[in-house]
Enzyme design. Structure first.
Site, PDB file in Angstrom:
ATOM      1  CG  LEU A 113     -26.911  33.027  -9.106  1.00  0.00           C
ATOM      2  CD1 LEU A 113     -26.626  34.382  -8.029  1.00  0.00           C
ATOM      3  CD2 LEU A 113     -28.157  32.514  -8.817  1.00  0.00           C
ATOM      4  CE1 TYR A 114     -20.770  29.202 -14.226  1.00  0.00           C
ATOM      5  CE2 TYR A 114     -20.288  30.707 -15.808  1.00  0.00           C
ATOM      6  CZ  TYR A 114     -19.740  29.857 -15.128  1.00  0.00           C
ATOM      7  OH  TYR A 114     -18.588  29.184 -15.533  1.00  0.00           O
ATOM      8  CB  ALA A 115     -20.998  36.190 -13.780  1.00  0.00           C
TER       9      ALA A 115
ATOM     10  CB  THR B 265     -21.572  31.719  -8.312  1.00  0.00           C
ATOM     11  OG1 THR B 265     -21.458  31.017  -9.626  1.00  0.00           O
ATOM     12  CG2 THR B 265     -22.977  31.822  -7.875  1.00  0.00           C
TER      13      THR B 265
END
Length: 431
Positions: free
Chosen positions: A241-243, A245
């Site tokens: 999810l970090y990637a 965003t």
């Protein structure tokens, strides 16, 4: 004494003066007069209390307005003073995430050469806030003022741009970490997407509009297997999810560049490490656990292949950030209206020399003079990727970016800082 006849008969013919009537009437008037008086006194006391509270509120507001709190006169002065430029052709930079790892180092580098710097940070507790406070003290010692606030606060951002005509924004505020997204996904949307849009809106509406340099991530390459990673490679397969965003951030910034004429440079950082680093990073937590005699967990990929990272020393990353600011074209909009095409760029900032995690651990053991208790396990499906490797030819050509610190040297500098900051002596670290 009046005659009996006058007492019994009224002066007006046809009306009879009754003693009982007059007695009741007098009592009624006394009661009414007493109640009216009490009512008036009550109104007076209420008015007096309201006046006192209003005065107190006025005094408190005045005190706050003159203090160091958000929006006060003293606060505005601190912002202006920190933004002062002290070199010819210098810039005035708003650095978001200024109390973070990269933000602290970039702020210090800019201030050292005479640029104006105003920091912004919300000091969240994703990792030990005391480390962020220590970084803030370091910045304050160099006359860099840090505004404590959130990038989602549109009013505060508007106020900052009203006080200072920032020439550049170095946007480093973000919710970092790959694995934490599985615990708190909303924090990534709040900071990395909503916060980014709020900041871009403030930049869009500013007059003049600043040029923007911001931190994307090498994580956007996701499941890409082509190495080394180049800016033109596909980035539509995020592994976390970090990637996702950060990839969304690249698309959002492109939109603001296209519609509003904002000059935008995105930087894809590759595993940044060094003094004042983030405690959630592997090299940092490994150091802590090795010194405390605790086991460390080392992940390996498919077919028992060691994970590898393109570790990039903080000083090299700072050079890339400053070079991006120096070469950023001007935004072409004004008051939210585009007047012409503006620069949009994306660069990899890495070291181009991937090192396996077991090799990195061996270097830490050497510098700490302590043997690690290793626990090796297969990589979980938690968003991590097996390797990263940056192609930096574009950054080298456009920014003059040239990393000079290898992992062995960089870890030695980090360990020296760690032992000093956390109060270890060399003798204490080897027992």
């Amino acid at each position: 004494m009046r005659p009996l006849e006058e007492q019994l008969y009224p002066s007006t013919p046809g009306k009879f003066k009754d003693k009982t009537y007059y007695s009741v009437n007098r009592q009624f008037h006394r009661c009414f007069a007493s109640t009216s008086t009490m009512f008036l006194w009550a109104l007076f006391l209420i008015a007096l209390t309201a006046s006192y509270l209003s005065f107190q509120s006025f005094m408190d507001s005045g005190t706050r307005y003159l203090s160091s709190t958000w929006g006060s006169l003293h606060w505005e002065k601190q912002v202006r003073d920190s933004a002062q430029i002290h070199r010819v052709n210098g810039m005035s930079v708003l650095v978001t995430g200024a109390a973070g790892f990269v933000g602290t180092h970039v702020s210090l580098a800019l201030k050292k050469r005479g640029d104006g710097v105003v920091g912004l940070d919300n000091f969240n507790n994703y990792y030990d806030p005391s480390l962020k406070k220590a970084r803030k003290n370091l910045l304050n010692s160099q006359n860099i003022f840090i505004v404590e606030g959130d990038i989602n606060d549109a009013r505060m951002l508007a106020k900052l741009f009203d006080i200072v005509a920032f020439t550049h924004v170095m946007h480093l505020a973000a919710q970092a970490g790959v694995r934490y997204a599985m615990e708190n996904p909303q924090s990534y949307v709040h900071s990395n997407i909503a916060g980014l849009v709020t900041l871009l809106e403030a930049c869009k509406n500013a007059n003049p509009q600043p040029a923007i340099v911001w931190a994307s991530s090498s994580s956007v390459y996701g499941l890409n297997e082509k190495v080394p990673f180049s800016e033109s490679d596909r980035t539509d397969q995020p592994a976390s999810l970090y990637a996702a965003t950060k990839k969304a951030g690249e698309e959002i910034t492109h939109t603001y560049n296209h519609i509003y004429g904002l000059s935008v440079t995105g930087l894809r950082f590759f595993t940044v490490y060094g003094p004042w680093g983030r405690p959630d990073m592997a090299y940092f937590s490994f150091t802590r656990n090795i010194l405390q005699g605790k086991p460390i967990t080392i992940y390996r990929g498919k077919n028992r292949v060691d994970l590898a990272r393109d570790f990039t020393y903080i000083d090299d990353i700072v050079k890339g950030c400053v070079g991006s600011l120096d070469t950023a074209g001007k935004s072409t909009g004004s008051g939210g209206k585009k007047r012409g095409p503006a620069t949009y760029r994306i660069f990899n900032l890495g070291n181009t020399s991937p090192v396996t995690v077991p090799m990195m651990v061996g270097m830490l053991e050497k510098h700490l003079k302590v043997k690690a208790k290793k626990h090796t396990v297969d990589m979980l499906g938690n968003g991590d990727v097996p390797f990263t490797h940056a192609n930096i030819s574009s950054a080298r050509k456009e920014l003059g970016y040239k990393p000079t610190t290898d992992l062995q040297t960089g870890l030695r500098k980090f360990v020296r800082w760690y032992l000093s900051y956390y109060g270890y002596s060399q003798e204490k670290s080897v027992k």
